[in-house]
Structures are given as structure tokens and as C-alpha cells.
Design a protein around this motif. Structure first.
Motif, mmCIF file in Angstrom:
data_model
loop_
_atom_site.group_PDB
_atom_site.id
_atom_site.type_symbol
_atom_site.label_atom_id
_atom_site.label_comp_id
_atom_site.label_asym_id
_atom_site.label_seq_id
_atom_site.Cartn_x
_atom_site.Cartn_y
_atom_site.Cartn_z
ATOM 1 N N ILE A 1 0.848 -1.182 0.000
ATOM 2 C CA ILE A 1 0.000 0.000 0.000
ATOM 3 C C ILE A 1 0.888 1.238 0.000
ATOM 4 C CG2 ILE A 1 -1.925 -1.137 1.161
ATOM 5 C CD1 ILE A 1 -1.007 0.071 3.768
ATOM 6 N N PRO A 2 0.367 2.383 -0.475
ATOM 7 C CA PRO A 2 1.199 3.602 -0.559
ATOM 8 C C PRO A 2 1.759 4.041 0.799
ATOM 9 C CG PRO A 2 -0.819 3.868 -1.830
ATOM 10 C CD PRO A 2 -0.965 2.604 -1.060
ATOM 11 N N GLU A 3 1.042 3.761 1.880
ATOM 12 C CA GLU A 3 1.506 4.199 3.205
ATOM 13 C C GLU A 3 2.706 3.414 3.708
ATOM 14 O OE1 GLU A 3 -1.489 3.361 2.425
ATOM 15 O OE2 GLU A 3 -2.814 5.089 2.687
ATOM 16 N N GLY A 4 3.041 2.329 3.029
ATOM 17 C CA GLY A 4 4.175 1.514 3.462
ATOM 18 C C GLY A 4 3.764 0.480 4.486
ATOM 19 N N HIS A 5 4.234 0.641 5.709
ATOM 20 C CA HIS A 5 3.936 -0.322 6.772
ATOM 21 C C HIS A 5 3.341 0.414 7.977
ATOM 22 C CE1 HIS A 5 6.196 -3.116 4.341
ATOM 23 N NE2 HIS A 5 7.265 -2.340 4.434
ATOM 24 N N PRO A 6 2.130 0.913 7.855
ATOM 25 C CA PRO A 6 1.525 1.668 8.958
ATOM 26 C C PRO A 6 1.149 0.741 10.121
ATOM 27 C CG PRO A 6 -0.082 1.304 7.245
ATOM 28 C CD PRO A 6 1.212 0.786 6.708
ATOM 29 N N PHE A 7 1.012 1.333 11.285
ATOM 30 C CA PHE A 7 0.573 0.584 12.454
ATOM 31 C C PHE A 7 -0.914 0.271 12.317
ATOM 32 C CE2 PHE A 7 4.469 2.345 14.144
ATOM 33 C CZ PHE A 7 4.936 1.319 14.958
ATOM 34 N N VAL A 8 -1.252 -0.958 12.625
ATOM 35 C CA VAL A 8 -2.645 -1.401 12.527
ATOM 36 C C VAL A 8 -3.168 -1.874 13.880
ATOM 37 C CG1 VAL A 8 -2.500 -2.013 10.093
ATOM 38 C CG2 VAL A 8 -1.870 -3.705 11.842
ATOM 39 N N GLY A 9 -2.450 -1.562 14.938
ATOM 40 C CA GLY A 9 -2.896 -1.948 16.274
ATOM 41 C C GLY A 9 -2.883 -3.447 16.465
ATOM 42 N N LEU A 10 -4.000 -3.971 16.942
ATOM 43 C CA LEU A 10 -4.113 -5.408 17.234
ATOM 44 C C LEU A 10 -4.790 -6.173 16.101
ATOM 45 C CD1 LEU A 10 -5.218 -5.202 20.990
ATOM 46 C CD2 LEU A 10 -2.922 -5.651 20.097
ATOM 47 N N ASP A 11 -4.834 -5.569 14.920
ATOM 48 C CA ASP A 11 -5.527 -6.220 13.803
ATOM 49 C C ASP A 11 -4.884 -7.566 13.446
ATOM 50 O OD1 ASP A 11 -7.180 -4.092 13.775
ATOM 51 O OD2 ASP A 11 -6.515 -3.262 11.839
ATOM 52 N N ASN A 12 -3.562 -7.621 13.453
ATOM 53 C CA ASN A 12 -2.891 -8.876 13.116
ATOM 54 C C ASN A 12 -3.195 -9.962 14.139
ATOM 55 O OD1 ASN A 12 -1.564 -8.021 10.730
ATOM 56 N ND2 ASN A 12 0.008 -6.999 11.943
ATOM 57 N N TYR A 13 -3.229 -9.597 15.412
ATOM 58 C CA TYR A 13 -3.551 -10.575 16.452
ATOM 59 C C TYR A 13 -4.996 -11.036 16.325
ATOM 60 C CZ TYR A 13 0.867 -9.351 18.689
ATOM 61 O OH TYR A 13 2.200 -9.162 18.953
ATOM 62 N N ALA A 14 -5.884 -10.107 16.003
ATOM 63 C CA ALA A 14 -7.284 -10.485 15.798
ATOM 64 C C ALA A 14 -7.426 -11.422 14.604
ATOM 65 C CB ALA A 14 -8.138 -9.230 15.597
ATOM 66 N N ALA A 15 -6.652 -11.136 13.532
ATOM 67 C CA ALA A 15 -6.710 -11.998 12.347
ATOM 68 C C ALA A 15 -6.190 -13.397 12.663
ATOM 69 C CB ALA A 15 -5.885 -11.375 11.220
ATOM 70 N N VAL A 16 -5.155 -13.472 13.509
ATOM 71 C CA VAL A 16 -4.627 -14.781 13.896
ATOM 72 C C VAL A 16 -5.671 -15.571 14.674
ATOM 73 C CG1 VAL A 16 -2.939 -15.928 15.395
ATOM 74 C CG2 VAL A 16 -2.198 -14.106 13.871
ATOM 75 N N LEU A 17 -6.299 -14.917 15.660
ATOM 76 C CA LEU A 17 -7.279 -15.610 16.492
ATOM 77 C C LEU A 17 -8.541 -15.960 15.709
ATOM 78 C CD1 LEU A 17 -6.931 -13.549 19.795
ATOM 79 C CD2 LEU A 17 -6.018 -15.822 19.301
ATOM 80 N N ASP A 18 -8.876 -15.134 14.706
ATOM 81 C CA ASP A 18 -10.053 -15.413 13.894
ATOM 82 C C ASP A 18 -9.802 -16.506 12.866
ATOM 83 O OD1 ASP A 18 -11.529 -13.538 15.244
ATOM 84 O OD2 ASP A 18 -11.176 -11.926 13.776
ATOM 85 N N SER A 19 -8.532 -16.811 12.645
ATOM 86 C CA SER A 19 -8.194 -17.832 11.652
ATOM 87 C C SER A 19 -8.464 -19.222 12.222
ATOM 88 C CB SER A 19 -6.717 -17.717 11.254
ATOM 89 O OG SER A 19 -6.343 -18.800 10.434
ATOM 90 N N GLY A 20 -9.306 -19.951 11.559
ATOM 91 C CA GLY A 20 -9.566 -21.318 11.992
ATOM 92 C C GLY A 20 -8.339 -22.194 11.904
#
Length: 323
Positions: free
Chosen positions: A74-93
Motif C-alpha cells: 500500500i502507498p503508506e508503506g507499513h503503517p501501524f494497525v494496532g491489534l488487527d494482526n492478532y485479531a486476524a490470527v485468532l479469527d483464523s480457523g
């Protein structure tokens, strides 16, 4: 607050008088100067540990809070997304499934390696002709590199030409050959078997060293009391081996948590991801899907699990030293 509690309460350094604080820092500087040579010798090791261990951990922790999907920049590069990655991990079956597979893998392989190691240690502690040669042969599975071990077992597990199918068919135990690494019902257990075969010699040698440290007078006293062989094992051997046993057990758990090579070479996490332990899940997220943020978040979960057992190991080691 009574007088006894007031006397036990110690003032902090910031609350101490200025002269006392200056004296404290002078003593610290003096101590550093006196141990300067020791710190210089430790400095290269500390630098290497910082570069190859601490920096990657801190970098992964930072990435776990950032957008790092390399396949979709994305144009912003690597912005902070908070706990989104952790939520995605836990939501992953798949993550929860791999977590369950990992715990099953750890439970079965650690218990079996420890039990077989204990049996091997007890047998190798009995005097018999050729005991030294047998002790040397027991080490072989542990000494062979993981990849070599896996390649040999891949041949042995082969559906058409594998020696395991051939023997079981000749013994009429099987009516048809089995694709051990290609079927969902057998793939994980086949990988566990390889792990146990390769890992039990370490437990056996460590426990054997502990057995040889038990005073013979304890067994002689038990014999005088009329104790049977099993009673001696329960009342003398196991309590005396407790410090070594706890350390060996925790070491096996720590090593199994980070296990990757055996399962990956044998099955690659398949079929249908039934052998996908946490390390393979992280590998796939990072180097197959190129979502390093998700992989880093999953890695932090694995790090927490490893740290918990590492702390338990360190406490067990201290307890063993003080015993």
C-alpha cells in the motif's frame, strides 16, 4: 503501621540523602572498574546475542503491530494497525487448529520420549556383557541429522516399496498397503513416531546419568526391608531422579514447541493441514502468503508459550541446584 513494620520498610535510593546517593553511584562505578576485564570478555557475547536474538524478537514484535502484507503493498508503506494482526490470527480457523495439533504433538511425543528414555536408562543401568556397545548404539538416532532421518523414514513409509508396509503385509497385519504420510488418519502419528524415535535417546542418556548418581546404599536398605524391584523403582529411583526428570521433561517440551524440520520434511503440514503445527503455520503465513504481520503475531503467541516453559525450566534448574 507498627514499629516493626516501619523498621522493615527500606527507603528507596531517590528518598536517600544526596550524600548517600553519591556514595551509591561511586560504589557502582568502582565495582564496574574493578570488573572491567570481565565485562570486556562478556561484551562480544552480549553483542552477538543482541544481534541474532534480541533484535529479531523486537523486530518481529514491532512487525506484529504493522501492515506487512508484501504481496499487497500500500502507498503508506507499513503503517501501524494496532491489534488487527492478532485479531486476524485468532479469527483464523487454521491457527486454532494448528494450536490444537501442536499441543497434541507435544503431549504425545514428550510423554513417549520420556517413558522410552526412562525404560532405556533403567535397562542400560543394569550390568551385562556388551553394555558399553549398546549405550553407544542407542545414541545413533539422536546423532543422525533430522533431514537424513526424515528421508530414511519417507522411504520406509512409502506406499509401494516401503519396508514397513512390506513387513506388515507379510505378517498379515495389513490387507492393503497404507500411505502413512498421505492419509489424514495416519500422517500426524507417523510424524510423531519419527520424533519419538529420534528424541528418546537424549532422555535416556540424561536419565541414565541421574541413575548412576543414586547411592547404592539406598537400594541395599530397600532390599533389607524386603522391597521388590518395582517397589525400589517407585520409592527409591523415582524420588531420587525427580530433579533430573523435571529438567529433562521441560527440555523436551521446549524443544518440541519449536520443532519444524521433522514435520515439514515428512509432510509439509499436509495432507489437508492435519500436521500443520504452529511453526509450519507461521512459515506458511510468512513465506507462502507473504503476510509478515500475521506471521509475526502468530510468532508472538509461540514466543509466549516458549517463555512460559523456559521460566519453568529455569526454576526447576535452580531447585535442582539447591536440592
Amino acid at each position: 503501621m507498627n514499629n516493626q513494620e516501619a523498621s522493615l520498610k527500606q527507603p528507596s535510593l531517590n528518598q536517600a540523602p544526596p550524600a548517600e546517593r553519591r556514595g551509591f553511584w561511586r560504589s557502582e562505578l568502582r565495582r564496574l572498574k574493578n570488573n572491567r576485564a570481565a565485562y570486556l570478555f562478556i561484551a562480544p557475547l552480549a553483542l552477538v546475542i543482541g544481534l541474532v536474538l534480541l533484535y529479531p524478537i523486537l523486530k518481529a514484535a514491532l512487525m506484529s503491530f504493522q501492515y506487512w502484507m508484501v504481496a499487497k503493498p500500500i502507498p503508506e508503506g507499513h503503517p501501524f494497525v494496532g491489534l488487527d494482526n492478532y485479531a486476524a490470527v485468532l479469527d483464523s480457523g487454521y491457527f486454532l487448529k494448528s494450536l490444537g495439533i501442536t499441543f497434541l504433538y507435544i503431549l504425545v511425543t514428550v510423554v513417549l520420549r520420556f517413558a522410552l528414555g526412562m525404560a532405556a536408562a533403567v535397562l542400560l543401568n543394569i550390568p551385562f556383557k556388551g553394555r558399553g556397545l549398546v549405550r553407544a548404539l542407542v545414541i545413533i538416532p539422536w546423532a543422525i541429522p533430522e533431514v537424513v532421518t526424515c528421508l530414511v523414514f519417507i522411504l520406509m513409509y512409502d506406499y509401494q516399496y516401503g519396508v514397513i508396509n512390506d513387513l506388515l503385509l507379510k505378517m498379515n497385519i495389513l490387507s492393503n498397503p497404507v500411505a502413512y504420510l498421505g492419509e489424514s488418519d495416519t500422517a500426524l502419528w507417523a510424524a510423531m513416531f519419527v520424533n519419538v524415535w529420534k528424541g528418546f535417546p537424549f532422555a535416556g542418556i540424561m536419565l541414565l546419568a541421574g541413575l548412576q548418581g543414586i547411592p547404592k546404599s539406598l537400594y541395599e536398605a530397600a532390599s533389607i526391608d524386603g522391597a521388590s524391584g518395582w517397589r525400589k523403582f517407585v520409592s527409591v529411583t523415582m524420588p531420587s531422579l525427580k530433579p533430573v526428570s523435571v529438567i529433562v521433561f521441560l527440555l523436551l517440551v521446549i524443544w518440541t514447541i519449536k520443532d519444524f524440520g521433522i514435520v515439514y520434511v515428512l509432510t509439509g503440514g499436509g495432507p489437508s493441514r492435519v500436521t500443520e503445527i504452529l511453526t509450519i503455520f507461521i512459515y506458511r503465513a510468512g513465506f507462502k502468503s507473504f503476510d509478515f504481520g500475521l506471521a509475526s503475531a502468530a510468532g508472538m503467541f509461540l514466543l509466549v508459550i516458549s517463555v512460559v516453559f523456559t521460566v519453568l525450566y529455569m526454576k526447576a534448574t535452580k531447585a535442582g541446584e539447591s536440592a
